[in-house]
Design an enzyme around this catalytic site. Structure first.
Site, short mmCIF file in Angstrom:
data_model
loop_
_atom_site.label_atom_id
_atom_site.label_comp_id
_atom_site.label_asym_id
_atom_site.label_seq_id
_atom_site.Cartn_x
_atom_site.Cartn_y
_atom_site.Cartn_z
CD GLU A 260 -10.70 32.42 -52.98
OE1 GLU A 260 -10.93 33.53 -52.89
OE2 GLU A 260 -10.08 31.11 -53.69
C1 FAD Z 1 -11.31 24.46 -45.47
C2 FAD Z 1 -10.48 25.18 -45.67
C3 FAD Z 1 -10.15 25.39 -46.93
C4 FAD Z 1 -9.22 26.67 -47.31
N1 FAD Z 1 -8.57 26.53 -48.47
C5 FAD Z 1 -7.13 27.41 -48.59
C6 FAD Z 1 -6.52 26.98 -49.43
O1 FAD Z 1 -6.13 26.35 -50.33
N2 FAD Z 1 -5.08 27.93 -49.69
C7 FAD Z 1 -4.92 28.81 -48.87
O2 FAD Z 1 -4.19 29.56 -49.17
N3 FAD Z 1 -5.74 29.32 -47.82
C8 FAD Z 1 -7.08 28.01 -47.54
N4 FAD Z 1 -7.98 28.47 -46.92
C9 FAD Z 1 -7.66 29.39 -45.61
C10 FAD Z 1 -8.41 30.31 -45.35
O3 FAD Z 1 -8.70 31.17 -46.74
C11 FAD Z 1 -9.03 31.40 -44.03
O4 FAD Z 1 -9.01 30.38 -43.20
C12 FAD Z 1 -9.09 32.45 -44.14
O5 FAD Z 1 -8.50 33.57 -45.21
C13 FAD Z 1 -9.11 33.01 -42.64
O6 FAD Z 1 -8.14 33.08 -42.38
P1 FAD Z 1 -7.80 32.29 -41.30
O7 FAD Z 1 -8.57 31.62 -40.48
O8 FAD Z 1 -6.48 32.15 -40.14
O9 FAD Z 1 -9.09 33.07 -39.23
P2 FAD Z 1 -8.98 35.15 -38.97
O10 FAD Z 1 -8.06 35.47 -40.04
O11 FAD Z 1 -8.01 34.76 -37.54
O12 FAD Z 1 -10.11 34.81 -38.66
C14 FAD Z 1 -11.04 34.90 -37.60
C15 FAD Z 1 -12.25 36.27 -37.34
O13 FAD Z 1 -11.61 37.48 -37.32
C16 FAD Z 1 -12.26 37.99 -38.66
N5 FAD Z 1 -11.00 39.01 -38.74
C17 FAD Z 1 -10.09 38.68 -38.66
N6 FAD Z 1 -9.47 39.94 -39.56
C18 FAD Z 1 -10.19 40.84 -38.76
C19 FAD Z 1 -10.49 42.41 -38.95
N7 FAD Z 1 -9.07 43.74 -39.80
N8 FAD Z 1 -11.20 43.46 -39.34
C20 FAD Z 1 -12.68 42.65 -38.74
N9 FAD Z 1 -12.65 41.25 -38.86
C21 FAD Z 1 -11.30 40.50 -38.89
C22 FAD Z 1 -12.49 37.18 -39.65
O14 FAD Z 1 -13.44 37.85 -40.57
C23 FAD Z 1 -12.86 36.28 -38.77
O15 FAD Z 1 -14.19 36.27 -38.77
C24 FAD Z 1 -8.86 27.20 -46.25
C25 FAD Z 1 -9.21 27.44 -45.00
C26 FAD Z 1 -9.95 26.35 -45.46
C27 FAD Z 1 -10.66 26.07 -43.74
#
Ligand code: FAD
Length: 607
Positions: A458
């Site tokens: 979220e």
């Molecule tokens: C158990 C679980 C349930 C989930 N359920 C859902 C679901 O039902 N539906 C759905 O759509 N998604 C879901 N998600 C996805 C979740 O919303 C994402 O994992 C989250 O948005 C982060 O994306 P990412 O994992 O690609 O990490 P990334 O976006 O790659 O982020 C990795 C790190 O880099 C940082 N970062 C990234 N971009 C920036 C920036 N521009 N500036 C500074 N820092 C940055 C982030 O803060 C983080 O610390 C779920 C995830 C998990 C683990």
């Protein structure tokens, strides 16, 4: 130990929830009806959720080649939840709802989050259906949303992709019109979707007859290219199984395939999936491509999604809070029963004396009071925000608009603060258990694992922080921040004349001033990267100031109650927060206001 007295105190003695029944929408409600809902949810959570929390952690969902299998306990719990009517609690009477205030709905759902967050109480299904009630056509509401409220169908939110998490503008799932007559489908303009969605919670299971995926995808332009950025994103309803215009299953499977289950650190009772849309595993009418029906206007998909974000984020904050609370209760119980060590007297320790229970040691009391101040403070914040949602929906226009703006600034805190500090509470709960806390023989390690998710989904902590510092405190000329400062100053004015609270009121005033000034100092060079380099320390300082305010306000309500152990505890938790926590904001704000570049400027090869 029961959660109920805390919930009752916050709802009735602090937030005066029964006053909501003066609003036309809630006219049939009263403290009696609110209590009946709380009683029912407390009972279902105790009987159907809590006893199975460890079971759903150890018996992870598994795929047998055809179906995803979940423990029977999950089926039973979710059935009981659906039968309680809670999925549609906030909806109108004429669609089978209870017209329950969101404040009470959120409080009632807290019991499930504490008993077993990962069995789940339908947050995704309710959120999905609520969205359709606002943005869907009449037919989409009838066919999809009402069946979700009834518990026949469940819902998901499919935003993330393997390469697009925080940055949704990089969504690559494509949606193309399905045939010449695509616009005339009674279920909505019909498209074929192709792409992969990652991390989809509850994306595959047999708990309900059908799963209704809400999917973000891009419609290519006439040259076949995807519009860059978020402007090109649209929202689609993609049912797992095809339905007719009456909501009956047609017997045909839609082209949505499970590509794999993710094996998580915690929150294991809920499936988490990688879904392939439109790869041709289940062709519909002989063709590859998942059938999806457009919701709202093309290109406005994110706008529709954001409609439900405030409530979803309060839901995540509440989950984090209740996991913290579960650890607090468990460690309090443990500390009252674990004998270890002897008190230090003037002549040192007397080994001839029997050991004391660890709750008698000052450091253990510190860890307990820290947990109490984090978790009960966070619960108060979540319920306050839930009350603002009710104000936004049912108050007069001016009050409703103030509530909207206050929610804009408070929502990043409601989501993020409990995710960080109630997780810290879980860590302290493990610490109180000593070595036992680090084993699976006690529940506290699971609470920590379950809670670790909340800083990630979220909107990650970092993304929430940038939203707060880069957007929310500035929006509409900074009016949201000014409104919040007004509320904080009201509390300060009520507290400052009471000798018991005068020092805390003064400290809160001293905290508020630099929190208000820091965004301008951070932006002084006009370089967004300078300003946002320390967004997380700002989120932390802002959050601690908000929590100090919430605690002072709660303490004012406790102060007027009669003498009791609960009253003593609340006043002590407020003092703890002011003495041990609020002073931390100085260090956080210092790096924000001075635009400290220690982290941002470090070249990669120096790490
Ligand atoms: C158990 C679980 C349930 C989930 N359920 C859902 C679901 O039902 N539906 C759905 O759509 N998604 C879901 N998600 C996805 C979740 O919303 C994402 O994992 C989250 O948005 C982060 O994306 P990412 O994992 O690609 O990490 P990334 O976006 O790659 O982020 C990795 C790190 O880099 C940082 N970062 C990234 N971009 C920036 C920036 N521009 N500036 C500074 N820092 C940055 C982030 O803060 C983080 O610390 C779920 C995830 C998990 C683990």
């Amino acid at each position: 130990m029961s959660l109920r007295p805390t919930v009752d105190f916050l709802l009735y003695d602090w937030l005066n929830a029964p006053a909501l029944s003066e609003r036309e929408r809630f006219a049939d409600h009263s403290r009696e009806t609110f209590d009946a809902v709380l009683d029912t949810c407390e009972r279902i959570a105790r009987e159907k959720y809590a006893p199975f929390n460890r079971l759903v952690d150890t018996q992870e969902p598994h795929f047998d080649g055809e179906k995803v299998i979940l423990p029977q306990a999950t089926h039973d719990a979710q059935k009981a939840y659906a039968e309680s009517g809670m999925l549609s609690a906030a909806q109108d009477y004429d669609v089978g709802g209870m017209q329950l205030p969101y404040t009470v709905e959120a409080a009632a759902n807290a019991f499930f989050a504490m008993a077993s967050v990962s069995i789940g109480s339908g947050m995704l299904t309710t959120g999905n259906a609520n969205l359709l009630m606002v943005h869907g056509t009449e037919r989409q509401k009838q066919v999809f949303a009402l069946n979700e409220f009834a518990g026949r169908f469940s819902g998901t939110m499919c935003l993330s992709e393997p390469q697009a998490g925080s940055s949704l503008s990089d969504v690559a799932t494509r949606a193309v019109p399905d045939g010449e007559d695509f616009e005339s489908d009674p279920l909505g303009p019909r498209y074929r979707l192709k792409g992969n969605k990652m991390w989809i919670s509850a994306g595959e299971h047999e708990l309900t007859e059908n799963i209704i995926h809400l999917v973000l995808a891009k419609i290519p332009d006439d040259k076949g290219k995807l519009v860059p950025g978020t402007r090109g994103i649209s929202l689609f309803i993609v049912p797992k199984k095809m339905v007719n215009t009456e909501g009956e299953l047609t017997g045909e499977r839609n082209d949505v395939a499970l590509a794999g289950l993710n094996h998580k650190c915690g929150w294991r009772g809920t499936t988490n999936t990688l879904l392939n849309f439109g790869e041709g595993k289940y062709p519909v009418k002989g063709e590859a491509g998942a059938v999806g029906y457009l919701v709202g206007q093309a290109g406005k998909g994110l706008h529709c999604m954001f409609h439900m974000m405030n409530e979803a984020r309060i839901g995540v904050g509440m989950a984090a809070t209740m996991l913290g609370m579960a650890g607090y209760h468990a460690s309090l119980d443990y500390a009252k029963n674990r004998p270890q060590g002897r008190p230090m007297g003037p002549a040192g320790k007397d080994p001839a004396q029997p050991p004391v229970r660890i709750i008698e040691h000052a450091d253990v009391k510190r860890m307990l009071l820290a947990q109490k101040s984090y978790c009960e403070g966070a619960l108060a914040l979540e319920l306050y925000c839930a009350r603002l949602v009710d104000e936004q929906h049912t108050a007069d226009a001016a009050t409703a608009d103030d509530a909207r703006l206050l929610l804009e600034v408070l929502t990043p805190i409601a989501k993020s603060w409990p995710s960080e500090w109630c997780l810290e509470a879980n860590s302290l709960a493990i610490q109180i258990h000593g070595g036992y806390g680090y084993t699976r023989d006690f529940p506290v390690e699971q609470y920590w694992r379950d809670n670790r998710l909340n800083m990630i989904h979220e909107g990650t902590h970092g993304i929430q922080a940038m939203d707060l510092l880069g957007r929310k405190v500035l929006m509409e000329g900074g009016k949201g921040l000014s409104l919040l400062a007004g509320r904080i100053n009201d509390t300060i004015q009520r507290a400052i004349h009471l000798p018991e609270f005068a020092a805390h009121a003064t400290a809160l005033g001293h905290a508020l001033a630099p929190v208000r000034a820091a965004p301008n100092a951070a932006r002084a060079t006009g370089e967004p990267t300078d300003a946002l380099a320390n967004a997380v320390p700002y989120l932390q300082a802002f959050g601690h100031t908000v929590l100090a305010w919430v605690w002072l306000d709660v303490a004012l309500a406790a102060h007027s109650a009669s003498e009791s152990a609960a009253r003593t505890g609340r006043l002590a938790a407020m003092r703890f927060f002011f003495h041990y926590e609020l002073p931390k904001i100085g260090a956080w704000l210092q790096v924000v206001s001075s635009r400290d570049q220690t982290c941002a400027a470090l070249p990669e090869d120096a790490f």
